[in-house]
Motif scaffolding. Structure first.
Motif, PDB file in Angstrom:
ATOM      1  N   LEU A  15       0.840  -1.214   0.000  1.00  0.00           N
ATOM      2  CA  LEU A  15       0.000   0.000   0.000  1.00  0.00           C
ATOM      3  C   LEU A  15       0.865   1.251   0.000  1.00  0.00           C
ATOM      4  O   LEU A  15       0.562   2.230  -0.707  1.00  0.00           O
ATOM      5  N   ALA A  16       1.931   1.241   0.766  1.00  0.00           N
ATOM      6  CA  ALA A  16       2.828   2.395   0.800  1.00  0.00           C
ATOM      7  C   ALA A  16       3.481   2.625  -0.562  1.00  0.00           C
ATOM      8  O   ALA A  16       3.641   3.766  -1.011  1.00  0.00           O
ATOM      9  N   SER A  17       3.847   1.553  -1.251  1.00  0.00           N
ATOM     10  CA  SER A  17       4.496   1.709  -2.559  1.00  0.00           C
ATOM     11  C   SER A  17       3.536   2.274  -3.603  1.00  0.00           C
ATOM     12  O   SER A  17       3.955   2.974  -4.529  1.00  0.00           O
ATOM     13  N   VAL A  18       2.230   2.000  -3.458  1.00  0.00           N
ATOM     14  CA  VAL A  18       1.238   2.559  -4.391  1.00  0.00           C
ATOM     15  C   VAL A  18       0.973   4.029  -4.084  1.00  0.00           C
ATOM     16  O   VAL A  18       0.698   4.835  -4.985  1.00  0.00           O
ATOM     17  N   VAL A  19       1.083   4.424  -2.813  1.00  0.00           N
ATOM     18  CA  VAL A  19       0.814   5.821  -2.419  1.00  0.00           C
ATOM     19  C   VAL A  19       1.947   6.748  -2.851  1.00  0.00           C
ATOM     20  O   VAL A  19       1.715   7.924  -3.195  1.00  0.00           O
ATOM     21  N   MET A  20       3.191   6.251  -2.912  1.00  0.00           N
ATOM     22  CA  MET A  20       4.351   7.115  -3.183  1.00  0.00           C
ATOM     23  C   MET A  20       4.254   7.911  -4.487  1.00  0.00           C
ATOM     24  O   MET A  20       4.544   9.110  -4.514  1.00  0.00           O
ATOM     25  N   PRO A  21       3.867   7.300  -5.618  1.00  0.00           N
ATOM     26  CA  PRO A  21       3.774   8.100  -6.857  1.00  0.00           C
ATOM     27  C   PRO A  21       2.780   9.255  -6.766  1.00  0.00           C
ATOM     28  O   PRO A  21       2.996  10.326  -7.358  1.00  0.00           O
ATOM     29  N   PHE A  22       1.690   9.080  -6.002  1.00  0.00           N
ATOM     30  CA  PHE A  22       0.725  10.163  -5.854  1.00  0.00           C
ATOM     31  C   PHE A  22       1.326  11.312  -5.052  1.00  0.00           C
ATOM     32  O   PHE A  22       1.104  12.500  -5.375  1.00  0.00           O
ATOM     33  N   LEU A  23       2.076  10.997  -4.000  1.00  0.00           N
ATOM     34  CA  LEU A  23       2.743  12.052  -3.236  1.00  0.00           C
ATOM     35  C   LEU A  23       3.757  12.795  -4.108  1.00  0.00           C
ATOM     36  O   LEU A  23       3.889  14.023  -4.025  1.00  0.00           O
ATOM     37  N   LEU A  24       4.439  12.069  -4.975  1.00  0.00           N
ATOM     38  CA  LEU A  24       5.391  12.702  -5.898  1.00  0.00           C
ATOM     39  C   LEU A  24       4.666  13.606  -6.886  1.00  0.00           C
ATOM     40  O   LEU A  24       5.136  14.712  -7.205  1.00  0.00           O
ATOM     41  N   LYS A  25       3.510  13.181  -7.378  1.00  0.00           N
ATOM     42  CA  LYS A  25       2.721  13.999  -8.309  1.00  0.00           C
ATOM     43  C   LYS A  25       2.295  15.318  -7.662  1.00  0.00           C
ATOM     44  O   LYS A  25       2.438  16.400  -8.257  1.00  0.00           O
ATOM     45  N   TYR A  26       1.797  15.236  -6.413  1.00  0.00           N
ATOM     46  CA  TYR A  26       1.357  16.462  -5.733  1.00  0.00           C
ATOM     47  C   TYR A  26       2.523  17.427  -5.503  1.00  0.00           C
ATOM     48  O   TYR A  26       2.365  18.651  -5.594  1.00  0.00           O
ATOM     49  N   ALA A  41       3.397  12.250 -22.496  1.00  0.00           N
ATOM     50  CA  ALA A  41       3.878  13.523 -23.051  1.00  0.00           C
ATOM     51  C   ALA A  41       2.818  14.157 -23.956  1.00  0.00           C
ATOM     52  O   ALA A  41       2.622  15.384 -23.942  1.00  0.00           O
ATOM     53  N   HIS A  42       2.127  13.322 -24.728  1.00  0.00           N
ATOM     54  CA  HIS A  42       1.073  13.838 -25.612  1.00  0.00           C
ATOM     55  C   HIS A  42      -0.027  14.523 -24.804  1.00  0.00           C
ATOM     56  O   HIS A  42      -0.451  15.650 -25.130  1.00  0.00           O
ATOM     57  N   TYR A  43      -0.486  13.869 -23.738  1.00  0.00           N
ATOM     58  CA  TYR A  43      -1.578  14.439 -22.950  1.00  0.00           C
ATOM     59  C   TYR A  43      -1.135  15.676 -22.177  1.00  0.00           C
ATOM     60  O   TYR A  43      -1.938  16.579 -21.908  1.00  0.00           O
ATOM     61  N   VAL A  44       0.124  15.785 -21.818  1.00  0.00           N
ATOM     62  CA  VAL A  44       0.626  16.995 -21.157  1.00  0.00           C
ATOM     63  C   VAL A  44       0.618  18.166 -22.140  1.00  0.00           C
ATOM     64  O   VAL A  44       0.206  19.283 -21.809  1.00  0.00           O
ATOM     65  N   LEU A  45       1.070  17.908 -23.361  1.00  0.00           N
ATOM     66  CA  LEU A  45       1.149  18.975 -24.371  1.00  0.00           C
ATOM     67  C   LEU A  45      -0.229  19.486 -24.787  1.00  0.00           C
ATOM     68  O   LEU A  45      -0.382  20.666 -25.121  1.00  0.00           O
ATOM     69  N   ILE A  46      -1.262  18.628 -24.756  1.00  0.00           N
ATOM     70  CA  ILE A  46      -2.600  19.096 -25.142  1.00  0.00           C
ATOM     71  C   ILE A  46      -3.380  19.596 -23.934  1.00  0.00           C
ATOM     72  O   ILE A  46      -4.547  19.964 -24.048  1.00  0.00           O
ATOM     73  N   GLY A  47      -2.743  19.601 -22.774  1.00  0.00           N
ATOM     74  CA  GLY A  47      -3.334  20.204 -21.588  1.00  0.00           C
ATOM     75  C   GLY A  47      -4.255  19.329 -20.791  1.00  0.00           C
ATOM     76  O   GLY A  47      -4.919  19.816 -19.868  1.00  0.00           O
ATOM     77  N   GLU A  48      -4.319  18.037 -21.094  1.00  0.00           N
ATOM     78  CA  GLU A  48      -5.209  17.143 -20.340  1.00  0.00           C
ATOM     79  C   GLU A  48      -4.522  16.520 -19.124  1.00  0.00           C
ATOM     80  O   GLU A  48      -5.179  15.898 -18.299  1.00  0.00           O
ATOM     81  N   MET A  49      -3.197  16.655 -19.057  1.00  0.00           N
ATOM     82  CA  MET A  49      -2.458  16.144 -17.913  1.00  0.00           C
ATOM     83  C   MET A  49      -1.434  17.170 -17.488  1.00  0.00           C
ATOM     84  O   MET A  49      -0.982  17.985 -18.298  1.00  0.00           O
ATOM     85  N   THR A  50      -1.078  17.135 -16.205  1.00  0.00           N
ATOM     86  CA  THR A  50      -0.080  18.065 -15.688  1.00  0.00           C
ATOM     87  C   THR A  50       1.290  17.398 -15.682  1.00  0.00           C
ATOM     88  O   THR A  50       1.424  16.180 -15.924  1.00  0.00           O
ATOM     89  N   LEU A  51       2.312  18.205 -15.348  1.00  0.00           N
ATOM     90  CA  LEU A  51       3.643  17.640 -15.211  1.00  0.00           C
ATOM     91  C   LEU A  51       3.686  16.620 -14.065  1.00  0.00           C
ATOM     92  O   LEU A  51       4.426  15.627 -14.109  1.00  0.00           O
ATOM     93  N   GLY A  52       2.876  16.871 -13.043  1.00  0.00           N
ATOM     94  CA  GLY A  52       2.803  15.922 -11.941  1.00  0.00           C
ATOM     95  C   GLY A  52       2.248  14.581 -12.399  1.00  0.00           C
ATOM     96  O   GLY A  52       2.717  13.523 -11.965  1.00  0.00           O
ATOM     97  N   ASP A  53       1.244  14.652 -13.308  1.00  0.00           N
ATOM     98  CA  ASP A  53       0.695  13.400 -13.839  1.00  0.00           C
ATOM     99  C   ASP A  53       1.733  12.656 -14.668  1.00  0.00           C
ATOM    100  O   ASP A  53       1.827  11.423 -14.624  1.00  0.00           O
ATOM    101  N   PHE A  54       2.518  13.427 -15.464  1.00  0.00           N
ATOM    102  CA  PHE A  54       3.581  12.804 -16.258  1.00  0.00           C
ATOM    103  C   PHE A  54       4.585  12.114 -15.323  1.00  0.00           C
ATOM    104  O   PHE A  54       5.022  10.984 -15.588  1.00  0.00           O
ATOM    105  N   THR A  55       4.925  12.800 -14.221  1.00  0.00           N
ATOM    106  CA  THR A  55       5.856  12.209 -13.249  1.00  0.00           C
ATOM    107  C   THR A  55       5.253  10.970 -12.591  1.00  0.00           C
ATOM    108  O   THR A  55       5.944   9.963 -12.371  1.00  0.00           O
ATOM    109  N   LEU A  56       3.952  11.042 -12.278  1.00  0.00           N
ATOM    110  CA  LEU A  56       3.286   9.902 -11.648  1.00  0.00           C
ATOM    111  C   LEU A  56       3.302   8.676 -12.565  1.00  0.00           C
ATOM    112  O   LEU A  56       3.604   7.558 -12.129  1.00  0.00           O
ATOM    113  N   VAL A  57       2.964   8.901 -13.861  1.00  0.00           N
ATOM    114  CA  VAL A  57       2.962   7.783 -14.807  1.00  0.00           C
ATOM    115  C   VAL A  57       4.361   7.189 -14.930  1.00  0.00           C
ATOM    116  O   VAL A  57       4.548   5.965 -14.946  1.00  0.00           O
TER     117      VAL A  57
END
Length: 600
Positions: free
Chosen positions: A47-58, A286-302
């Motif tokens: 559970l902790a390993s799944v939570v870490m990417p979300f904390l990094l995104k924020y 990267a495509h979704y970040v450039l068209i504005g549907e995702m943030t840099l945090g989302d790119f980092t999370l993925v």
């Protein structure tokens, strides 16, 4: 009985693993609290390993939104997020280490229980199994089997199942929070990776099994040659032994080469699937970040999810390979546990020896090769009397000893002690009542004292010194500076044949059994020592039932009765003078040994 060499190993893997887990499960229950604690730690870590990417995104989104603040940078500093991220990462590692700490003792206990169970099982198997075995190969099978069990427990329970749990959580979170393409790429990559790993590993396991077989065979060949070092030297066979050993090594080398090629194929294919999947995921992000549907945090999370996802997935490939290798390693161990003894010990009643009479009643026996060794053999050893069995080589004298000790069961007829069938009493109680001096004495690589005390660990020092005198061992003890603490070497190789036989006689005398068996007990002794020991044997066996199997007739002239064994039957029976007067088979043997100087 199932043959150790030819037992089939084509049981389906899922049935094989299920059977092994069924065997191991009772041992796991000994520490059920530790197992439950380890499982809780496992869930917390995942559970902790799944939570870490979300904390990094924020964190990334917070820093991106803050922009350039200048002197007031500290006001936008994501301290709590960073502390939470560090805490969660620590909990991931700490929970994993705590899990290993809790489960480590469980794994070690299971290895101990399995090793003990196999050790006891091997001692319960009949003599026919131990005559056919290869000690070196058997030792390697046991060693690899116990290590394989430890690996199977740790990684099947704490890596395979948790990895699939984490994969499922990641795919669900991606599907809920992001466009379906990310969950789709992840799912396809996982299916391809697992399918490829299973298919190639199945192919690879055949080479792992072959390499293990060649390793065991090579080890057994080397051990057999070294144990027979003197024989190799006698026949100047060093080069032949080296050539045979090199032949075994060549087959092992070929098996290892195919093993390495299969590993290269597996690792390369897995790496290709992972690289293509990660590239597709990052390009989509990267495509979704450039068209504005995702943030840099989302790119980092993925990106973090991909590393976090494919790291255990890559480890899953390693674990699956190792589990398959462990399956190949421990299958021989479970084959050993499946072997049944030819001489089952189902009786619980103990042997009650009151007089010590031994009766062979129409006993028939063969070793399974079609040659009848004993044929309707009947004789008795009256209580408190000494019977000597004599005859030529191959007459069946030593077979009688093996049947009396129940190393084999008779094919027909009965063996009774004080009227009790030896098949109706426990083997432990039967052998406790019997004492033997074997023809070939093999000693433990231990001290003289411990080899003697093996017959009676609770014997006093006075008893020990008494049997040393009785067996004429006092000179050997006096000539060695360490005395009774002298180490005799592997299989007693530091001693002469006569010295080893005197130790065997002393060991039997220390046991003081109700029925004594002497199987060529003085065959390696000189005439003077033989007379001395036979005198002591007659003294100690007085009042006891004694069976003397002998080739040298001078050792049995004082026996109460002598039986001449020929073609599996009693040809003549009587005392020394009576048999000489008959001028039959015994008289012919006596005259032949007189002519050769074997008797006085």
């Amino acid at each position: 009985m199932r043959s150790f060499q030819s037992t089939p190993v084509d049981m389906p893997d899922k049935l094989r693993v299920r059977r092994w887990l069924t065997t191991i499960w009772p041992f796991l229950l000994e520490y059920r609290g530790r197992v439950i604690g380890a499982m809780i730690c496992l869930l917390l870590a995942k559970l902790a390993s799944v939570v870490m990417p979300f904390l990094l995104k924020y964190q990334v989104d917070h820093l991106d939104a803050a922009g350039t603040i200048g002197e007031n940078w500290w006001a936008a500093f994501p301290l709590l997020l960073l502390l939470a991220y560090g805490t969660v990462r620590f909990m991931t590692v700490f929970a994993g280490e705590l899990r290993d700490l809790l489960f480590g003792r469980v794994a070690e206990r299971v290895m101990r229980r399995m090793s003990l169970a196999l050790f006891r099982h091997l001692h319960s198997l009949s003599l026919s199994f131990h005559l056919d075995r290869q000690t070196g190969a058997l030792q390697r099978d046991i060693e690899r089997g116990t290590n394989g069990i430890s690996f199977l427990m740790r990684f099947l329970i704490f890596n395979i199942l948790p990895t699939f749990l984490e994969l499922g959580l990641v795919i669900v979170l991606l599907l809920i929070n992001y466009p379906p393409v990310f969950a789709g790429i992840t799912l396809v990559a996982v299916v391809l990776y697992v399918g490829y790993s299973v298919k190639v590993t199945e192919w690879r396991t055949r080479h792992v099994r072959e390499a293990n077989q060649m390793d065991s065979s090579t080890h057994a060949r080397a051990l057999d040659s070294l144990l027979n070092y003197e024989t190799v030297k006698y026949f100047t066979a060093e080069e032949r032994e080296s050539a045979d050993y090199d032949g075994s090594l060549a087959r092992w080398e070929k098996a290892r080469r195919m093993n390495r090629l299969s590993l290269f194929t597996l690792n390369s294919g897995q790496a290709l699937i992972i690289s293509v999947a990660m590239a597709c995921m990052l390009m989509s992000a990267a495509h979704y970040v450039l068209i504005g549907e995702m943030t840099l945090g989302d790119f980092t999370l993925v990106n973090a999810f991909m590393f976090q996802l494919f790291l255990p997935l890559n480890f899953l490939g390693f674990v699956y390979r190792e589990i398959k290798a462990s399956v190949a390693n421990i299958e021989r161990m479970f084959v050993l546990l499946d072997i049944e003894t030819d001489v089952p010990d189902n009786a619980t009643k103990g042997l009650n020896v009151t007089r010590g009479e031994v009766v062979f009643d129409r006993v028939g026996f063969d070793y399974g090769n079609g040659r009848q060794v004993l044929n309707e053999l009947s004789f008795s050893v009256p209580a408190g009397k000494t019977l000597a069995l004599v005859g030529g080589s191959g007459a069946g004298k030593s077979t009688i000893t093996r049947l009396l000790f129940r190393f084999y069961d008779v094919a027909s007829g009965q063996i009774r002690i004080d009227g009790q069938l030896i098949t109706d009493v426990s083997q432990a109680s039967l052998r406790q009542a019997l004492g033997i001096v074997p023809q070939d004495t093999v000693l433990f690589n231990d001290t003289l004292r411990n080899n003697l005390l093996y017959a009676c660990p609770d014997a006093s020092e006075a008893d020990l010194q008494d049997v040393v005198q009785m067996a004429s061992l006092d000179r050997l003890v006096a000539e060695n500076p360490a005395g009774l603490e002298t180490v005799v070497g592997e299989r007693g190789l530091k001693l002469s044949g006569g010295e080893k036989q005197r130790i065997a006689i002393a060991r039997m005398l220390l046991k003081r059994p109700a029925i004594m068996v002497f199987d060529e007990a003085t065959s390696s002794l000189d005439s003077e020592t033989e007379r001395s020991i036979m005198k002591e044997i007659r003294r100690v066996s007085e009042g006891h039932t004694a069976l003397i199997i002998a080739h040298r007739l001078s050792t049995v002239v004082d026996a109460d009765e002598i039986a001449v064994l020929e073609n599996g039957q009693i040809a003549e029976r009587g005392n020394h003078r009576e048999l000489l007067a008959k001028n039959g088979r015994y008289a012919a043997l006596w005259q032949a040994q007189q002519a050769s100087g074997e008797v006085d």
